[in-house]
Design an enzyme around this catalytic site. Structure first.
Site, mmCIF file in Angstrom:
data_model
loop_
_atom_site.group_PDB
_atom_site.id
_atom_site.type_symbol
_atom_site.label_atom_id
_atom_site.label_comp_id
_atom_site.label_asym_id
_atom_site.label_seq_id
_atom_site.Cartn_x
_atom_site.Cartn_y
_atom_site.Cartn_z
ATOM 1 N N CYS A 49 0.794 -1.237 0.000
ATOM 2 C CA CYS A 49 0.000 0.000 0.000
ATOM 3 C C CYS A 49 0.816 1.272 0.000
ATOM 4 O O CYS A 49 0.517 2.221 -0.732
ATOM 5 C CB CYS A 49 -0.972 0.001 1.181
ATOM 6 S SG CYS A 49 -0.191 0.169 2.814
ATOM 7 N N HIS B 292 -1.979 1.225 7.045
ATOM 8 C CA HIS B 292 -2.365 1.300 5.640
ATOM 9 C C HIS B 292 -2.373 2.762 5.198
ATOM 10 O O HIS B 292 -2.581 3.669 6.014
ATOM 11 C CB HIS B 292 -3.757 0.679 5.455
ATOM 12 C CG HIS B 292 -4.257 0.679 4.046
ATOM 13 N ND1 HIS B 292 -3.606 0.025 3.022
ATOM 14 C CD2 HIS B 292 -5.353 1.262 3.480
ATOM 15 C CE1 HIS B 292 -4.280 0.194 1.895
ATOM 16 N NE2 HIS B 292 -5.342 0.945 2.139
ATOM 17 N N ASP C 295 -7.846 3.967 -3.702
ATOM 18 C CA ASP C 295 -6.998 2.989 -3.030
ATOM 19 C C ASP C 295 -6.618 1.894 -4.018
ATOM 20 O O ASP C 295 -7.414 0.991 -4.309
ATOM 21 C CB ASP C 295 -7.748 2.396 -1.836
ATOM 22 C CG ASP C 295 -6.842 1.589 -0.915
ATOM 23 O OD1 ASP C 295 -5.720 1.238 -1.332
ATOM 24 O OD2 ASP C 295 -7.261 1.297 0.225
#
Length: 276
Positions: free
Chosen positions: A70, A108, A124
């Site tokens: 991420c 994250h 995302d």
């Protein structure tokens, strides 16, 4: 990020340069990214350094044609969007485990993106199996997506039935198919804030990234292909699934090369994380 890097990035994901930073263009960029830049943790097990610096992230995604997890994927994608004229903010989140417990701080990284029309989106491209398109940040009703049914909900001590701690002002829970995925903070962060989280995930024996290998992307038909160690899993857009065990190193390297665009000189193996 200069114009040549923008062009190279867009070429990498097979997308045209948008004339304006619109919501429609954001949706297209998001999907192109998920189809071409894999979610992968190979660096953890190849002993490669993971540096949360814009130039290093761009070199990995563009120059080496790799993916990442991420911090890397959303960090690089955020830089691209900002260079294209979008207003981009980095947000920290804590990912819920199978028992509904939130993970570590800076667990994250996700993106809050504002477009020229004044719309705000949650983008995302670094969560693995997630929404194919950005989610409307301010929408509290369900949002249908090829990746599932999503909802962005106001967070509370027991939001969405999870056992999380007290929420901060403006915190949100991102829910997929009725199950909470992560708790999102509203406060903007900078890339350097995530260094400790990235270090923990790269080194801790408690991190799922040190315990397993993964390389995954969305396919052109809306399905997903994932290589977990030597197990190749494909899910077609219509839901049909196939699982195959790869027997040789050559087969593994060929899948990395032909299905994910990743050229490796050796097969990664799970490295045992230090316990002390």
């Amino acid at each position: 990020m200069n114009s040549a890097q923008v062009d190279a990035y867009l070429h990498r994901i097979g997308a045209a340069r948008p004339q304006e930073p619109t919501s429609r263009a954001l949706r297209e960029l998001h999907l192109h990214h998920l189809r071409t830049v894999p979610f992968e943790n190979l660096s953890v097990h190849l002993g490669e350094e993971i540096a949360l610096e814009e130039e290093r992230l761009l070199e990995k995604v563009i120059g080496r044609e790799r993916g990442g997890f991420c911090y890397e994927l959303n960090g690089a994608f955020g830089a691209l969007l900002a260079a294209l004229g979008y207003e981009v903010e980095l947000l920290a989140a804590r990912v819920y485990d199978d028992e509904g417990r939130p993970g570590i701080p800076y667990d994250h990284l996700a993106l809050r993106v504002r477009t020229v029309e004044g719309e705000t989106w949650l983008a995302d491209v670094g969560f693995g199996a997630h929404s194919h398109y950005p989610l409307r940040y301010a929408e509290r009703r369900e949002q249908a997506d090829p990746g599932g049914v999503f909802r962005v909900a106001e967070a509370g001590p027991d939001a969405a039935g999870v056992r999380g701690g007290p929420a901060g002002a403006g915190d949100l829970d991102v829910i997929r198919n009725g199950r909470p995925q992560y708790r999102l903070e509203a406060r903007p962060r900078v890339l350097g804030d995530f260094v400790t989280g990235a270090w923990w995930h790269r080194t801790s024996p408690m991190s799922h990234f040190t315990q397993s290998l993964v390389c995954s992307r969305v396919t052109e038909d809306g399905g997903r292909i994932t290589l977990s160690g030597r197990v190749l899993k494909t899910t077609a857009g219509d839901g049909e699934r196939e699982t195959r065990e790869l027997e040789t190193d050559e087969e593994v390297l060929t899948v990395y090369r032909e299905r994910f665009g990743i050229e490796l000189d050796r097969v990664p193996a799970v490295r045992v994380a230090p316990t002390g």
